[in-house]
Every structure is written in C-alpha cells, then in structure tokens.
Design a protein around this motif. Structure first.
Motif, PDB file in Angstrom:
ATOM      1  N   LYS A   1       0.850  -1.179   0.000  1.00 30.40           N
ATOM      2  CA  LYS A   1       0.000   0.000   0.000  1.00 30.40           C
ATOM      3  C   LYS A   1       0.891   1.236   0.000  1.00 30.40           C
ATOM      4  CE  LYS A   1      -4.019   1.754   2.388  1.00 30.40           C
ATOM      5  NZ  LYS A   1      -4.886   1.613   3.551  1.00 30.40           N
ATOM      6  N   TYR A   2       0.588   2.191  -0.836  1.00 31.37           N
ATOM      7  CA  TYR A   2       1.377   3.426  -0.941  1.00 31.37           C
ATOM      8  C   TYR A   2       0.580   4.572  -0.335  1.00 31.37           C
ATOM      9  CZ  TYR A   2       3.940   7.291  -2.924  1.00 31.37           C
ATOM     10  OH  TYR A   2       4.658   8.435  -3.087  1.00 31.37           O
ATOM     11  N   ASP A   3       1.198   5.300   0.572  1.00 32.74           N
ATOM     12  CA  ASP A   3       0.566   6.447   1.203  1.00 32.74           C
ATOM     13  C   ASP A   3       1.150   7.720   0.597  1.00 32.74           C
ATOM     14  OD1 ASP A   3      -0.771   8.186   2.832  1.00 32.74           O
ATOM     15  OD2 ASP A   3       0.308   7.662   4.658  1.00 32.74           O
ATOM     16  N   SER A   4       0.322   8.477  -0.105  1.00 35.38           N
ATOM     17  CA  SER A   4       0.815   9.677  -0.780  1.00 35.38           C
ATOM     18  C   SER A   4       0.763  10.918   0.106  1.00 35.38           C
ATOM     19  CB  SER A   4      -0.002   9.932  -2.046  1.00 35.38           C
ATOM     20  OG  SER A   4      -1.357  10.151  -1.701  1.00 35.38           O
ATOM     21  N   LYS A   5       0.207  10.815   1.301  1.00 33.93           N
ATOM     22  CA  LYS A   5       0.129  11.960   2.210  1.00 33.93           C
ATOM     23  C   LYS A   5       1.502  12.244   2.812  1.00 33.93           C
ATOM     24  CE  LYS A   5      -4.593  10.953   3.509  1.00 33.93           C
ATOM     25  NZ  LYS A   5      -5.485  10.573   4.590  1.00 33.93           N
ATOM     26  N   PRO A   6       1.867  13.529   2.952  1.00 27.86           N
ATOM     27  CA  PRO A   6       3.163  13.824   3.572  1.00 27.86           C
ATOM     28  C   PRO A   6       3.154  13.446   5.049  1.00 27.86           C
ATOM     29  CG  PRO A   6       1.936  15.826   3.236  1.00 27.86           C
ATOM     30  CD  PRO A   6       1.141  14.715   2.580  1.00 27.86           C
ATOM     31  N   SER A   7       4.264  12.941   5.482  1.00 29.49           N
ATOM     32  CA  SER A   7       4.348  12.562   6.894  1.00 29.49           C
ATOM     33  C   SER A   7       4.624  13.802   7.737  1.00 29.49           C
ATOM     34  CB  SER A   7       5.452  11.536   7.102  1.00 29.49           C
ATOM     35  OG  SER A   7       6.692  12.093   6.742  1.00 29.49           O
ATOM     36  N   ASN A   8       3.820  14.004   8.754  1.00 26.83           N
ATOM     37  CA  ASN A   8       4.005  15.138   9.656  1.00 26.83           C
ATOM     38  C   ASN A   8       4.885  14.706  10.816  1.00 26.83           C
ATOM     39  OD1 ASN A   8       2.357  16.773   8.116  1.00 26.83           O
ATOM     40  ND2 ASN A   8       0.526  16.159   9.205  1.00 26.83           N
ATOM     41  N   ARG A   9       5.747  15.572  11.243  1.00 28.23           N
ATOM     42  CA  ARG A   9       6.622  15.269  12.371  1.00 28.23           C
ATOM     43  C   ARG A   9       6.790  16.520  13.214  1.00 28.23           C
ATOM     44  NH1 ARG A   9      11.692  15.365   8.410  1.00 28.23           N
ATOM     45  NH2 ARG A   9      11.948  17.574   8.517  1.00 28.23           N
ATOM     46  N   LYS A  10       7.209  16.296  14.430  1.00 31.11           N
ATOM     47  CA  LYS A  10       7.445  17.412  15.338  1.00 31.11           C
ATOM     48  C   LYS A  10       8.913  17.408  15.724  1.00 31.11           C
ATOM     49  CE  LYS A  10       2.833  17.521  17.232  1.00 31.11           C
ATOM     50  NZ  LYS A  10       2.013  17.400  18.429  1.00 31.11           N
ATOM     51  N   ILE A  11       9.506  18.582  15.725  1.00 35.06           N
ATOM     52  CA  ILE A  11      10.902  18.739  16.111  1.00 35.06           C
ATOM     53  C   ILE A  11      10.939  19.616  17.350  1.00 35.06           C
ATOM     54  CG2 ILE A  11      13.126  19.706  15.448  1.00 35.06           C
ATOM     55  CD1 ILE A  11      12.455  18.986  12.576  1.00 35.06           C
ATOM     56  N   SER A  12      11.628  19.149  18.377  1.00 37.85           N
ATOM     57  CA  SER A  12      11.754  19.902  19.622  1.00 37.85           C
ATOM     58  C   SER A  12      13.146  20.496  19.724  1.00 37.85           C
ATOM     59  CB  SER A  12      11.503  18.991  20.821  1.00 37.85           C
ATOM     60  OG  SER A  12      10.176  18.555  20.820  1.00 37.85           O
ATOM     61  N   ILE A  13      13.210  21.774  20.072  1.00 35.79           N
ATOM     62  CA  ILE A  13      14.478  22.453  20.335  1.00 35.79           C
ATOM     63  C   ILE A  13      14.622  22.479  21.850  1.00 35.79           C
ATOM     64  CG2 ILE A  13      15.813  24.571  20.027  1.00 35.79           C
ATOM     65  CD1 ILE A  13      15.092  23.196  17.385  1.00 35.79           C
ATOM     66  N   LYS A  14      15.718  21.895  22.344  1.00 35.40           N
ATOM     67  CA  LYS A  14      15.923  21.790  23.787  1.00 35.40           C
ATOM     68  C   LYS A  14      17.245  22.421  24.190  1.00 35.40           C
ATOM     69  CE  LYS A  14      13.239  17.612  24.328  1.00 35.40           C
ATOM     70  NZ  LYS A  14      13.136  16.332  24.990  1.00 35.40           N
ATOM     71  N   THR A  15      17.309  22.790  25.454  1.00 36.39           N
ATOM     72  CA  THR A  15      18.545  23.276  26.050  1.00 36.39           C
ATOM     73  C   THR A  15      18.844  22.429  27.278  1.00 36.39           C
ATOM     74  OG1 THR A  15      19.685  25.212  26.921  1.00 36.39           O
ATOM     75  CG2 THR A  15      17.363  25.016  27.446  1.00 36.39           C
ATOM     76  N   SER A  16      20.115  22.321  27.620  1.00 35.57           N
ATOM     77  CA  SER A  16      20.502  21.543  28.803  1.00 35.57           C
ATOM     78  C   SER A  16      21.877  22.004  29.277  1.00 35.57           C
ATOM     79  CB  SER A  16      20.547  20.048  28.471  1.00 35.57           C
ATOM     80  OG  SER A  16      21.629  19.755  27.615  1.00 35.57           O
ATOM     81  N   SER A  17      22.303  21.449  30.399  1.00 37.43           N
ATOM     82  CA  SER A  17      23.656  21.732  30.879  1.00 37.43           C
ATOM     83  C   SER A  17      24.647  20.926  30.031  1.00 37.43           C
ATOM     84  CB  SER A  17      23.778  21.342  32.352  1.00 37.43           C
ATOM     85  OG  SER A  17      23.641  19.950  32.485  1.00 37.43           O
ATOM     86  N   TYR A  18      25.922  21.147  30.240  1.00 36.99           N
ATOM     87  CA  TYR A  18      26.934  20.432  29.477  1.00 36.99           C
ATOM     88  C   TYR A  18      26.887  18.923  29.700  1.00 36.99           C
ATOM     89  CZ  TYR A  18      29.084  24.791  28.098  1.00 36.99           C
ATOM     90  OH  TYR A  18      29.314  26.015  27.542  1.00 36.99           O
ATOM     91  N   THR A  19      26.426  18.506  30.855  1.00 36.74           N
ATOM     92  CA  THR A  19      26.360  17.074  31.160  1.00 36.74           C
ATOM     93  C   THR A  19      25.099  16.421  30.616  1.00 36.74           C
ATOM     94  OG1 THR A  19      25.282  17.480  33.282  1.00 36.74           O
ATOM     95  CG2 THR A  19      27.698  17.379  33.268  1.00 36.74           C
ATOM     96  N   GLY A  20      24.166  17.230  30.116  1.00 36.38           N
ATOM     97  CA  GLY A  20      22.923  16.693  29.574  1.00 36.38           C
ATOM     98  C   GLY A  20      21.781  16.692  30.567  1.00 36.38           C
ATOM     99  N   SER A  21      22.038  17.124  31.781  1.00 36.87           N
ATOM    100  CA  SER A  21      20.970  17.190  32.777  1.00 36.87           C
ATOM    101  C   SER A  21      20.242  18.529  32.664  1.00 36.87           C
ATOM    102  CB  SER A  21      21.536  17.006  34.177  1.00 36.87           C
ATOM    103  OG  SER A  21      22.449  18.041  34.470  1.00 36.87           O
ATOM    104  N   ASN A  22      19.171  18.683  33.386  1.00 38.51           N
ATOM    105  CA  ASN A  22      18.362  19.907  33.406  1.00 38.51           C
ATOM    106  C   ASN A  22      17.863  20.290  32.013  1.00 38.51           C
ATOM    107  OD1 ASN A  22      18.827  20.172  36.169  1.00 38.51           O
ATOM    108  ND2 ASN A  22      20.718  21.304  35.802  1.00 38.51           N
ATOM    109  N   GLN A  23      17.343  19.320  31.276  1.00 36.78           N
ATOM    110  CA  GLN A  23      16.821  19.613  29.947  1.00 36.78           C
ATOM    111  C   GLN A  23      15.550  20.443  30.029  1.00 36.78           C
ATOM    112  OE1 GLN A  23      16.266  16.239  27.447  1.00 36.78           O
ATOM    113  NE2 GLN A  23      18.421  15.727  27.395  1.00 36.78           N
ATOM    114  N   LYS A  24      15.430  21.399  29.104  1.00 33.78           N
ATOM    115  CA  LYS A  24      14.266  22.259  29.020  1.00 33.78           C
ATOM    116  C   LYS A  24      13.904  22.405  27.541  1.00 33.78           C
ATOM    117  CE  LYS A  24      12.740  26.971  29.901  1.00 33.78           C
ATOM    118  NZ  LYS A  24      13.163  28.311  30.308  1.00 33.78           N
ATOM    119  N   THR A  25      12.632  22.188  27.208  1.00 37.63           N
ATOM    120  CA  THR A  25      12.178  22.333  25.826  1.00 37.63           C
ATOM    121  C   THR A  25      11.867  23.805  25.569  1.00 37.63           C
ATOM    122  OG1 THR A  25      11.240  20.115  25.828  1.00 37.63           O
ATOM    123  CG2 THR A  25      10.459  21.619  24.136  1.00 37.63           C
ATOM    124  N   LEU A  26      12.548  24.394  24.578  1.00 42.37           N
ATOM    125  CA  LEU A  26      12.317  25.785  24.220  1.00 42.37           C
ATOM    126  C   LEU A  26      11.099  25.922  23.312  1.00 42.37           C
ATOM    127  CD1 LEU A  26      15.966  26.923  23.525  1.00 42.37           C
ATOM    128  CD2 LEU A  26      14.591  27.368  25.550  1.00 42.37           C
TER     129      LEU A  26
END
Length: 71
Positions: free
Chosen positions: A2-27
């Motif tokens: 089966k072929y789906d001709s509809k464009p696939s929708n996706r969501k991209i999140s821009i995040k910030t965090s400390s250098y170690t990767g902890s304290n992530q926050k979605t901007l």
C-alpha cells in the motif's frame, strides 16, 4: 503493498541543557511537514522552513510568536 501519498508530519523539539545533559528544558516544538528543515538556531529564536517551499519563519522563544520572514 500500500502506498501512502500523504506527507508525513513530524514534530521537532528544540531543547537546552547543561553540558552534562541534565536539566533539559524544551524551548519550542515545531510541527514540520515533508521536506521541512531547521535553518538556524540562535539564543533567542529558531528559523525554519515548514514545507521546503522557501516560506521562512522565525519562532521567538520568549514571546512564543511565529513571524514569517524573507531569507
């Protein structure tokens, strides 16, 4: 098969965090369509193209506003 001709929708999140990767926050989370791309990420905004049709937008983190801009 089966072929789906509809464009696939996706969501991209821009995040910030400390250098170690902890304290992530979605901007922001941007809904992209097939062919969309992030063009530039700055400390106050992200510039993107939703459909790869040269319709550029800036999303400002502090005000949460989307503004259409020229390249």
């Amino acid at each position: 098969m089966k072929y789906d001709s509809k464009p696939s929708n996706r969501k991209i999140s821009i995040k910030t965090s400390s250098y170690t990767g902890s304290n992530q926050k979605t901007l922001c989370t941007i809904k992209m369509e097939n062919g969309g791309a992030i063009l530039d990420i700055k400390s106050s905004y992200v510039k993107y193209d939703k459909k790869f049709k040269e319709n550029y937008y800036k999303y400002y983190y502090s005000s949460r506003k989307i503004v259409k801009v020229k390249q």
